[in-house]
Structures are given as C-alpha cells and as structure tokens.
Design an enzyme around this catalytic site. Structure first.
Site, mmCIF file in Angstrom:
data_model
loop_
_atom_site.group_PDB
_atom_site.id
_atom_site.type_symbol
_atom_site.label_atom_id
_atom_site.label_comp_id
_atom_site.label_asym_id
_atom_site.label_seq_id
_atom_site.Cartn_x
_atom_site.Cartn_y
_atom_site.Cartn_z
ATOM 1 N N HIS A 269 -7.913 -1.998 5.203
ATOM 2 C CA HIS A 269 -9.256 -2.556 4.925
ATOM 3 C C HIS A 269 -9.828 -3.318 6.119
ATOM 4 O O HIS A 269 -11.011 -3.619 6.150
ATOM 5 C CB HIS A 269 -9.220 -3.504 3.724
ATOM 6 C CG HIS A 269 -8.908 -2.819 2.436
ATOM 7 N ND1 HIS A 269 -9.599 -1.717 1.985
ATOM 8 C CD2 HIS A 269 -7.959 -3.082 1.489
ATOM 9 C CE1 HIS A 269 -9.095 -1.324 0.825
ATOM 10 N NE2 HIS A 269 -8.103 -2.121 0.511
ATOM 11 N N HIS B 10 -6.957 2.493 -2.918
ATOM 12 C CA HIS B 10 -8.218 1.928 -2.425
ATOM 13 C C HIS B 10 -8.658 2.679 -1.169
ATOM 14 O O HIS B 10 -7.819 3.127 -0.374
ATOM 15 C CB HIS B 10 -8.041 0.437 -2.099
ATOM 16 C CG HIS B 10 -7.557 -0.370 -3.254
ATOM 17 N ND1 HIS B 10 -6.221 -0.677 -3.434
ATOM 18 C CD2 HIS B 10 -8.225 -0.899 -4.313
ATOM 19 C CE1 HIS B 10 -6.092 -1.388 -4.558
ATOM 20 N NE2 HIS B 10 -7.284 -1.531 -5.109
#
Ligand SMILES: [Zn+2]
Length: 305
Positions: free
Chosen positions: A123, A162
C-alpha cells in the site's frame, strides 16, 4: 537448488500496538507453519541500502518518516499505520531481504525465495505510508532487479485480498514492469478497478465478496496467468498476502490453503517457461494466525517443489 527463506528478528520489533491485527505474531506463525518442510535454507535479511530505497521513495519522504520513530510508545502516521521503536529497522530488513533474495536468485544460488518479513509494503506509495505499510518492498525489489543487466522485465503478482495501490502507483508508467493483482472490491483501499491499466502494464482482477476458490482460479486461469506468459518476464515477484483466506477477519474471498498451493504452482510453471524458474515472494497481509501458518506453508511447499 534449495528454496531460501529470508527472515530477521528485527521484523518482530515493529509493534503497532496490542489491538492491531498486523502483529509480530504473524511472522512467528508463518515461520512455525514452515517447520518440517524439506529443502528450505533459512538466511538472515540484511538492511536495504539508501540507493535501493531511493529508486522508489524520495529521500525527503523517507527521512521524514524515520525522524518520527519514537524511543518508547507509538506514533500515529495514518489511521492504520504506526511507528514504534524498531519499526524502521523492521522495514529496512523487509526491503533488504527481498533485494538480497533477488540477488541470490540472479546469481544462481537459489531458484526460489520467500521473505517472511513485516510490516507489509504494497500500500505504500512513493511519498505516502499507508495501510500498515512503510516502505514498498516489492517495488524496491523490482527496481533492484531491473538494475541488474540480465533483467529487462519483471512481473509482479499480487494475490493479497487488498489492492496493491502503492505498487500500481510506482509502476503505472513503467512498461518494464507488469503488475497483476487479484483483490476484493469494494474493499480498502478502493483502487484496483479493471479500468486502471497504467501504460497497458497494469491488470486488475477484482473479485466480489464470497467469490471463493472457483472464481479466483478461473480469473487467474483466464486473464492473469496468460498476461504474465505473454509479457515474458525475466523474474517474477509475488506480493503474497494470505488475507483472502476463508479464516481471515478482514475480507470475504474465502480461499482455502489448496488455492494458495494452486496459484503458486501455476506461477512456478510459468516461471519455468519464461525465466529459468525464478520466483521471489514476500509476505504482505494475512491476519488470522492459523490461516497464515497453513496458507504460507502451502505457498512455500509449492515454491519448493
Ligand atoms: Zn491485505
């Protein structure tokens, strides 16, 4: 050639607090899960170098993060992302571990590697920490590989539940890297739509809550794996998150351990065809300790076959 497992006790020092799911116990669970697997060689992760970091993250950004590391207590960087004493060393070992694994592979000392390190990285954007992540290890690893004369193209496969928004942000204008990600949508961080294609080098494969093993395998069979095959990479990197597992508390893709064996085995077959079998994998997410142990065991078992 043995499969190398890269780890370091410094990765246990990053402590985002007792209620945080991204706990030091995760790496202990993974390493516990690998016990008894044959043909593994454990090696310590060195620190990443400033030069390696700089290929992805500007100096001012990373210096600004390291300056905030506390001697005691916890510093909040964003609603999910924290620094404790030892966090910086953990992140430096995680990125450094992947770069070292890539060197071992490119020097033909190993064919496969798995880095059992934390905090995760996918991320993290060039100038933003995010979603438990400080440095983007897989991006640093890919850039490190591309600095090697023998590597012209790197494929990054991300099966964390994710979307790897940070990795996509680093490479969306870099046609030497193919980024293929399966992930649950809608879900944090909200990116990863099919329409996000970069310069033709980003392939997002969103799945819906409840999709399960069959849809996961069909999607990779029909779209993800053929795209990697056509790209003809010189090296394959895996952002190996295990939070699409049925037991995971953060998402609902409901994969089984056997799915992690399957996808890894498929990737290894592809690597045998295109890049001398070369695959380096790094731990991303996965927040159920039992699932982490069994799914990472299935992953490493397939890597080492
Ligand atoms: Zn995740």
């Amino acid at each position: 050639m043995s499969t190398i497992i890269i780890q370091h006790d410094d990765c246990l020092r990053h402590d985002p607090g007792p209620k945080h799911v991204e706990s030091p116990q995760r790496v202990k669970a993974v390493l516990g899960g690998l016990e008894g697997l044959k043909g593994l060689q454990m090696l310590p992760a060195p620190y990443v170098t400033s030069e390696q970091i700089l290929r992805v993250h500007p100096n001012e950004f990373w210096n600004g993060i390291t300056a905030q590391e506390p001697s005691t207590g916890i510093v909040t960087l964003d609603p999910d992302t924290f620094l404790s004493n030892g966090s910086i060393d953990a992140a430096l070992r995680a990125s450094g571990g992947l770069c070292f694994a890539i060197d071992q592979i490119l020097e033909d000392k190993a064919m496969r590697a798995f880095c059992a390190v934390r905090p995760p990285g996918h991320h993290s954007e060039p100038e933003a920490v995010m979603g438990f992540c400080l440095l983007n290890h897989v991006a640093i690893g890919a850039m490190h590989a591309l600095a090697h004369a023998a590597v012209k193209r790197v494929a990054i496969i991300d099966f964390d539940v994710h979307h790897g928004n940070g990795t996509q942000a680093v490479f969306e204008n870099n046609s030497n890297v193919l980024f293929v990600s399966s992930h649950q949508l809608p879900l944090y961080p909200g990116t990863g739509q099919v329409e996000e294609t970069g310069c033709g080098n980003i392939l997002n494969l969103p799945l819906a809550a409840g999709d399960g093993s069959k849809a996961f395998r069909q999607t990779w069979n029909k779209l993800g794996l053929p795209a990697i095959h056509s790209f003809e990479p010189d090296l394959i990197l895996i952002s190996a998150g295990f939070d699409a597992h049925q037991r995971d508390p953060l998402a609902q893709i409901e994969l089984q351990d056997a799915d992690y064996y399957w996808i890894t085995d498929q990737i290894c077959d592809l690597a045998t065809d295109s890049c001398h079998g070369r695959v380096a994998s790094i731990l991303e997410g996965g927040y159920d300790l039992q699932a982490l142990a069994t799914a990472s065991r299935a992953h490493v078992h397939a890597l080492s076959c």
